[in-house]
Design an enzyme around this catalytic site. Sequence first.
Site, mmCIF file in Angstrom:
data_model
loop_
_atom_site.group_PDB
_atom_site.id
_atom_site.type_symbol
_atom_site.label_atom_id
_atom_site.label_comp_id
_atom_site.label_asym_id
_atom_site.label_seq_id
_atom_site.Cartn_x
_atom_site.Cartn_y
_atom_site.Cartn_z
ATOM 1 N N ASP A 153 -8.346 -74.323 -8.156
ATOM 2 C CA ASP A 153 -8.136 -73.686 -9.458
ATOM 3 C C ASP A 153 -9.489 -73.357 -10.087
ATOM 4 O O ASP A 153 -10.247 -74.250 -10.475
ATOM 5 C CB ASP A 153 -7.339 -74.616 -10.371
ATOM 6 C CG ASP A 153 -6.904 -73.898 -11.644
ATOM 7 O OD1 ASP A 153 -5.691 -73.780 -11.872
ATOM 8 O OD2 ASP A 153 -7.796 -73.437 -12.396
ATOM 9 N N ARG A 165 -1.354 -68.214 -16.067
ATOM 10 C CA ARG A 165 -0.205 -68.051 -15.188
ATOM 11 C C ARG A 165 0.728 -69.234 -15.385
ATOM 12 O O ARG A 165 0.324 -70.370 -15.167
ATOM 13 C CB ARG A 165 -0.722 -67.992 -13.748
ATOM 14 C CG ARG A 165 0.283 -67.509 -12.771
ATOM 15 C CD ARG A 165 -0.352 -67.357 -11.415
ATOM 16 N NE ARG A 165 -0.630 -68.636 -10.775
ATOM 17 C CZ ARG A 165 -0.893 -68.777 -9.493
ATOM 18 N NH1 ARG A 165 -0.962 -67.711 -8.717
ATOM 19 N NH2 ARG A 165 -1.140 -69.952 -8.966
ATOM 20 N N ASP A 187 -10.201 -74.657 -13.736
ATOM 21 C CA ASP A 187 -10.412 -76.107 -13.791
ATOM 22 C C ASP A 187 -11.757 -76.491 -13.184
ATOM 23 O O ASP A 187 -12.450 -77.385 -13.681
ATOM 24 C CB ASP A 187 -9.284 -76.830 -13.043
ATOM 25 C CG ASP A 187 -7.993 -76.834 -13.856
ATOM 26 O OD1 ASP A 187 -8.056 -76.614 -15.075
ATOM 27 O OD2 ASP A 187 -6.925 -77.044 -13.252
ATOM 28 N N THR A 247 7.077 -70.091 -13.439
ATOM 29 C CA THR A 247 7.529 -68.721 -13.122
ATOM 30 C C THR A 247 6.461 -67.928 -12.379
ATOM 31 O O THR A 247 6.757 -66.891 -11.791
ATOM 32 C CB THR A 247 7.848 -67.959 -14.416
ATOM 33 O OG1 THR A 247 6.612 -67.800 -15.151
ATOM 34 C CG2 THR A 247 8.857 -68.686 -15.276
HETATM 35 O O1 LIG Z 1 -3.012 -63.404 -9.406
HETATM 36 P P1 LIG Z 1 -2.284 -64.466 -10.172
HETATM 37 O O2 LIG Z 1 -1.146 -65.065 -9.368
HETATM 38 O O3 LIG Z 1 -1.831 -64.014 -11.525
HETATM 39 O O4 LIG Z 1 -3.277 -65.694 -10.349
HETATM 40 C C1 LIG Z 1 -4.592 -65.538 -10.682
HETATM 41 C C2 LIG Z 1 -4.844 -66.069 -12.055
HETATM 42 O O5 LIG Z 1 -4.729 -67.488 -12.053
HETATM 43 C C3 LIG Z 1 -5.930 -68.050 -12.584
HETATM 44 O O6 LIG Z 1 -5.840 -68.218 -13.942
HETATM 45 P P2 LIG Z 1 -5.036 -69.455 -14.574
HETATM 46 O O7 LIG Z 1 -3.606 -69.092 -14.846
HETATM 47 O O8 LIG Z 1 -5.246 -70.674 -13.757
HETATM 48 O O9 LIG Z 1 -5.700 -69.594 -16.000
HETATM 49 P P3 LIG Z 1 -7.142 -70.228 -16.342
HETATM 50 O O10 LIG Z 1 -8.172 -69.191 -15.948
HETATM 51 O O11 LIG Z 1 -7.080 -70.454 -17.801
HETATM 52 O O12 LIG Z 1 -7.284 -71.494 -15.544
HETATM 53 C C4 LIG Z 1 -6.975 -67.033 -12.207
HETATM 54 O O13 LIG Z 1 -8.162 -67.164 -12.926
HETATM 55 C C5 LIG Z 1 -6.248 -65.728 -12.443
HETATM 56 O O14 LIG Z 1 -6.320 -65.280 -13.781
HETATM 57 O O1 LIG Z 2 -5.918 -70.057 -5.791
HETATM 58 C C1 LIG Z 2 -5.784 -69.799 -6.998
HETATM 59 C C2 LIG Z 2 -4.716 -69.044 -7.499
HETATM 60 C C3 LIG Z 2 -4.645 -68.802 -8.830
HETATM 61 N N1 LIG Z 2 -5.588 -69.302 -9.651
HETATM 62 C C4 LIG Z 2 -6.619 -70.045 -9.192
HETATM 63 O O2 LIG Z 2 -7.473 -70.489 -9.968
HETATM 64 N N2 LIG Z 2 -6.689 -70.275 -7.872
HETATM 65 MG MG LIG Z 3 -6.567 -71.975 -13.863
#
Ligand SMILES: O=P(O)(O)OC[C@H]1O[C@H](OP(=O)(O)OP(=O)(O)O)[C@H](O)[C@@H]1O
Ligand SMILES: O=c1cc[nH]c(=O)[nH]1
Ligand SMILES: [Mg+2]
Length: 209
Positions: A200, A104, A203, A108
């Site tokens: 997160d 994400r 992370d 944006t």
């Molecule tokens: O419903 P949304 O608003 O799209 O957010 C949720 C997304 O955000 C996080 O991923 P992230 O972008 O942090 O990627 P990562 O898993 O690589 O940390 C999570 O694991 C989802 O995929």
């Molecule tokens: O709370 C949140 C939202 C998006 N992605 C995450 O990992 N945590």
């Molecule tokens: Mg993430």
Amino acid sequence: MENVFVFDHPLIQHKLTIIRDETTGAKEFRELVEEVSMLMAYEVTRNLPLEDVEINTPICRAKCKMISGKKLGIVPILRAGLGMVNGMLKLIPAAKVGHIGLYRDPETLKPVEYYCKLPPDVHERELILLDPMLATGGSASAAIDFLKKKGAANIKLMCLIAAPEGIEAVHKRHPGVEIYTAAVDQCLNDHAYIVPGLGDAGDRLFGTK
Ligand SMILES: O=P(O)(O)OC[C@H]1O[C@H](OP(=O)(O)OP(=O)(O)O)[C@H](O)[C@@H]1O
Ligand SMILES: O=c1cc[nH]c(=O)[nH]1
Ligand SMILES: [Mg+2]
């Protein structure tokens, strides 16, 4: 809420509380995400069709039940969805695993695709899309778009924590997709993080912050 299944089993709720706790380190976080995913797999697969089979026990011939030939696939959204894969595979070892890479964009909040590798026969499989967090719903909706473009028709979404905003967004774009979650939280904050959430997920799983 229609098409939303919240798992209120005490074991799931107990483990989810430890997952949420900010003092829980990456090792325990990973182990608990795997355990909760395994417990959820038990429920998500509740309606799999059974067929009659005949086997020989050491005592006699017996009519028994086995899951019928329905093909299953699990599809984690990278990265955080990876934390849910092993728990699922412990209960459904024959499932094929596809991967969709999305992150994400922090400005944006739109999902950006960077990887997609799916089993060739996704159109014949019942697919369970895995992502611990359903926040705005942008990532899950984009992943479901990919799966549908590849011909998948039977898709479920399994997450640990869902925000009401994410549920609404997924249902608006993909009304037929059932959502399975261990919790529906209050709302999103100004950075679109789930409140109270767990922070997160990627992370915390991989120790990158
Ligand atoms: O419903 P949304 O608003 O799209 O957010 C949720 C997304 O955000 C996080 O991923 P992230 O972008 O942090 O990627 P990562 O898993 O690589 O940390 C999570 O694991 C989802 O995929
Ligand atoms: O709370 C949140 C939202 C998006 N992605 C995450 O990992 N945590
Ligand atoms: Mg993430």
